[in-house]
Structure formats: structure tokens, C-alpha cells
Design a protein around this motif. Sequence first.
Motif, PDB file in Angstrom:
ATOM      1  N   GLY A 158      19.485  21.482  55.750  1.00  0.00           N
ATOM      2  CA  GLY A 158      18.315  20.609  55.700  1.00  0.00           C
ATOM      3  C   GLY A 158      18.634  19.261  55.074  1.00  0.00           C
ATOM      4  N   LYS A 159      19.351  19.304  53.971  1.00  0.00           N
ATOM      5  CA  LYS A 159      19.760  18.056  53.309  1.00  0.00           C
ATOM      6  C   LYS A 159      20.605  17.198  54.245  1.00  0.00           C
ATOM      7  N   ALA A 160      21.527  17.852  54.951  1.00  0.00           N
ATOM      8  CA  ALA A 160      22.452  17.120  55.819  1.00  0.00           C
ATOM      9  C   ALA A 160      21.745  16.476  57.002  1.00  0.00           C
ATOM     10  N   ALA A 161      20.652  17.078  57.448  1.00  0.00           N
ATOM     11  CA  ALA A 161      19.971  16.573  58.639  1.00  0.00           C
ATOM     12  C   ALA A 161      19.304  15.225  58.399  1.00  0.00           C
ATOM     13  N   GLY A 162      18.748  15.042  57.212  1.00  0.00           N
ATOM     14  CA  GLY A 162      18.102  13.764  56.899  1.00  0.00           C
ATOM     15  C   GLY A 162      16.822  13.519  57.668  1.00  0.00           C
ATOM     16  N   VAL A 163      16.122  14.610  58.035  1.00  0.00           N
ATOM     17  CA  VAL A 163      14.849  14.494  58.758  1.00  0.00           C
ATOM     18  C   VAL A 163      13.792  15.298  58.010  1.00  0.00           C
ATOM     19  N   ALA A 164      12.531  15.153  58.425  1.00  0.00           N
ATOM     20  CA  ALA A 164      11.453  15.946  57.830  1.00  0.00           C
ATOM     21  C   ALA A 164      11.659  17.412  58.206  1.00  0.00           C
ATOM     22  N   PHE A 165      11.639  18.311  57.197  1.00  0.00           N
ATOM     23  CA  PHE A 165      11.923  19.709  57.512  1.00  0.00           C
ATOM     24  C   PHE A 165      11.189  20.671  56.594  1.00  0.00           C
ATOM     25  N   SER A 166      11.063  21.899  57.109  1.00  0.00           N
ATOM     26  CA  SER A 166      10.550  23.014  56.327  1.00  0.00           C
ATOM     27  C   SER A 166      11.657  24.053  56.194  1.00  0.00           C
ATOM     28  N   VAL A 167      11.467  24.971  55.244  1.00  0.00           N
ATOM     29  CA  VAL A 167      12.448  26.036  55.023  1.00  0.00           C
ATOM     30  C   VAL A 167      11.722  27.368  55.036  1.00  0.00           C
ATOM     31  N   ALA A 168      12.226  28.297  55.864  1.00  0.00           N
ATOM     32  CA  ALA A 168      11.660  29.639  55.946  1.00  0.00           C
ATOM     33  C   ALA A 168      12.803  30.636  56.012  1.00  0.00           C
ATOM     34  N   GLY A 169      12.807  31.569  55.085  1.00  0.00           N
ATOM     35  CA  GLY A 169      13.891  32.543  55.097  1.00  0.00           C
ATOM     36  C   GLY A 169      14.038  33.239  53.770  1.00  0.00           C
ATOM     37  N   GLY A 170      12.964  33.855  53.313  1.00  0.00           N
ATOM     38  CA  GLY A 170      13.019  34.544  52.031  1.00  0.00           C
ATOM     39  C   GLY A 170      12.694  33.656  50.846  1.00  0.00           C
ATOM     40  N   VAL A 171      11.956  32.589  51.085  1.00  0.00           N
ATOM     41  CA  VAL A 171      11.545  31.717  49.978  1.00  0.00           C
ATOM     42  C   VAL A 171      10.568  32.488  49.084  1.00  0.00           C
ATOM     43  N   LYS A 172      10.762  32.400  47.793  1.00  0.00           N
ATOM     44  CA  LYS A 172       9.917  33.101  46.828  1.00  0.00           C
ATOM     45  C   LYS A 172       9.848  32.288  45.549  1.00  0.00           C
ATOM     46  N   LEU A 173       9.146  32.816  44.546  1.00  0.00           N
ATOM     47  CA  LEU A 173       8.948  32.080  43.305  1.00  0.00           C
ATOM     48  C   LEU A 173      10.273  31.683  42.668  1.00  0.00           C
ATOM     49  N   ALA A 174      11.255  32.562  42.729  1.00  0.00           N
ATOM     50  CA  ALA A 174      12.539  32.305  42.076  1.00  0.00           C
ATOM     51  C   ALA A 174      13.350  31.216  42.773  1.00  0.00           C
ATOM     52  N   THR A 175      13.026  30.922  44.036  1.00  0.00           N
ATOM     53  CA  THR A 175      13.829  29.958  44.792  1.00  0.00           C
ATOM     54  C   THR A 175      13.051  28.724  45.228  1.00  0.00           C
ATOM     55  N   VAL A 176      11.750  28.687  45.007  1.00  0.00           N
ATOM     56  CA  VAL A 176      10.957  27.583  45.550  1.00  0.00           C
ATOM     57  C   VAL A 176      11.342  26.243  44.920  1.00  0.00           C
ATOM     58  N   ALA A 177      11.802  26.256  43.669  1.00  0.00           N
ATOM     59  CA  ALA A 177      12.246  25.004  43.043  1.00  0.00           C
ATOM     60  C   ALA A 177      13.485  24.463  43.750  1.00  0.00           C
ATOM     61  N   ASP A 178      14.373  25.352  44.180  1.00  0.00           N
ATOM     62  CA  ASP A 178      15.558  24.931  44.922  1.00  0.00           C
ATOM     63  C   ASP A 178      15.169  24.330  46.270  1.00  0.00           C
ATOM     64  N   VAL A 179      14.148  24.922  46.896  1.00  0.00           N
ATOM     65  CA  VAL A 179      13.667  24.391  48.173  1.00  0.00           C
ATOM     66  C   VAL A 179      13.130  22.980  47.974  1.00  0.00           C
ATOM     67  N   GLN A 180      12.345  22.784  46.922  1.00  0.00           N
ATOM     68  CA  GLN A 180      11.802  21.458  46.652  1.00  0.00           C
ATOM     69  C   GLN A 180      12.918  20.467  46.348  1.00  0.00           C
ATOM     70  N   ALA A 181      13.910  20.895  45.589  1.00  0.00           N
ATOM     71  CA  ALA A 181      15.021  20.008  45.223  1.00  0.00           C
ATOM     72  C   ALA A 181      15.855  19.604  46.438  1.00  0.00           C
ATOM     73  N   SER A 182      15.810  20.419  47.489  1.00  0.00           N
ATOM     74  CA  SER A 182      16.574  20.099  48.704  1.00  0.00           C
ATOM     75  C   SER A 182      15.963  18.945  49.483  1.00  0.00           C
ATOM     76  N   GLY A 183      14.714  18.602  49.145  1.00  0.00           N
ATOM     77  CA  GLY A 183      14.027  17.543  49.869  1.00  0.00           C
ATOM     78  C   GLY A 183      13.127  18.045  50.973  1.00  0.00           C
ATOM     79  N   ALA A 184      12.937  19.356  51.041  1.00  0.00           N
ATOM     80  CA  ALA A 184      12.079  19.930  52.086  1.00  0.00           C
ATOM     81  C   ALA A 184      10.653  19.407  51.960  1.00  0.00           C
ATOM     82  N   ASP A 185      10.009  19.237  53.093  1.00  0.00           N
ATOM     83  CA  ASP A 185       8.616  18.800  53.123  1.00  0.00           C
ATOM     84  C   ASP A 185       7.652  19.975  53.002  1.00  0.00           C
ATOM     85  N   VAL A 186       8.128  21.162  53.429  1.00  0.00           N
ATOM     86  CA  VAL A 186       7.280  22.358  53.426  1.00  0.00           C
ATOM     87  C   VAL A 186       8.115  23.564  53.013  1.00  0.00           C
ATOM     88  N   ALA A 187       7.584  24.368  52.102  1.00  0.00           N
ATOM     89  CA  ALA A 187       8.173  25.661  51.764  1.00  0.00           C
ATOM     90  C   ALA A 187       7.338  26.742  52.435  1.00  0.00           C
TER      91      ALA A 187
END
Length: 207
Positions: free
Chosen positions: A154-183
Motif C-alpha cells: 500500500g505504501k509503495a503504490a502511492g494511491v488512495a487505499f484500504s487494507v483488509a486482511g485480519g485488521v484488529k485492535l492490535a494492528t489498526v495503528a500500523d494500518v493507519q501509519a501505513s497511510g491507508a485511507d480505510v481500515a
Amino acid sequence: MKLQLAMDVLTVEDALELSGKVAEYVDIIELGTPLVKNAGLSAVTAIKEAHPDKIVFADLKTMDAGELEADIAFKAGADLVTVLGVADDSTIAGAIKAGKAHGKGVVVDLIGVDDKAARAKEVTDLGAEFVEFHAGLDEQAQDGYDLNTLLTAGKAAGVAFSVAGGVKLATVADVQASGADVAVVGGGIYSADDPALAAKELRAAIS
């Protein structure tokens, strides 16, 4: 970053019950593919009528007849629909054409795409609302699955993106830090003992 609930339930009744518990904490309510297949697009209409202030996401995973399938879903009340990134560009373009006609959007799901970053750029150029970096339930169940693979792409793409694949409370901060627009969170909410509390905690972690 927006929070998307992925409802992998099978009936309209269960979807209405679940969404009713957590709607105040989420921005996007997704009807998972099994729900759409089992209950039909009337489920989309029911969720949109119950939550008119929310973005309703119909996870069609369209592979062909993009314009037709997207048009049907938009007429049923969907605000966003998915087309698979492995589909032909013409299929994706057709869905996007329907989206423009309705003033709504298309999300391209990269499940099964090898070079996700490159494909994300291509489909964004076609007009995708955003791109979903997605690992399905079967992939998540395999040994060695790592959410960070999606985040790195997602970071490498440089476009607006969401992340889906086992996102949970323990990992949602990492998703936000990646620059994702949607968790996108499914089981992390609907499998919790208290789905409303789980959604509330995720919302607090994002905020």
C-alpha cells in the motif's frame, strides 16, 4: 482514516442486528460477498434504509459485466461496489462508468493480484475511488501470513487505499501509519464477545 465494518454474516436479519450495534463507531458498512450472494441485493437496500447516513459498500467482487453489475447495486442503494483487480480493464472501466452515472464509487479489490502496487496505480488511473489491498480468509489461514505485506504494498503504490486482511485492535495503528485511507475490520468486530465495544475501541485507537 475511516473505519469499515465488513459484515461476513449470511442473513439480512443478522446484518441489521450487527450494524445496529456498531454503526455509531464506523464510517462504512460493508455487506460481505457471502451475504450478498445469500440474501441478494435486497440486503443492500435494507442496510441503506437502516443507516442512510453511512457509506454502504456492496462487496460484489465483480469479474465481468462491470457496468451492469455495478448499476444494479447502485440502484439497490450501494454507495461503493467492488470489482476485482484481476478483471479486464474494460470491466473495471464499465463499473466506473456506472459509478459516475449514479454519483457513486468503485473500489478495486486486489485479492489474487501478484504485483498489487503496480495494479493499484493502473486502476486508480482508470478512476477507482480507492484500491483495497486485501488478503482473503483462506490466505489469512495459511502459515506465514503477514499483514505487513499488504501495508508495504500500500505504501509503495502511492494511491488512495484500504487494507483488509485480519485488521484488529492490535494492528489498526500500523494500518493507519501505513497511510491507508480505510481500515477494514471483519472478525475483529463481529466475532468479538461485544461487537459494539470492539468497534468503539477501534474507533478510539484510530482517533
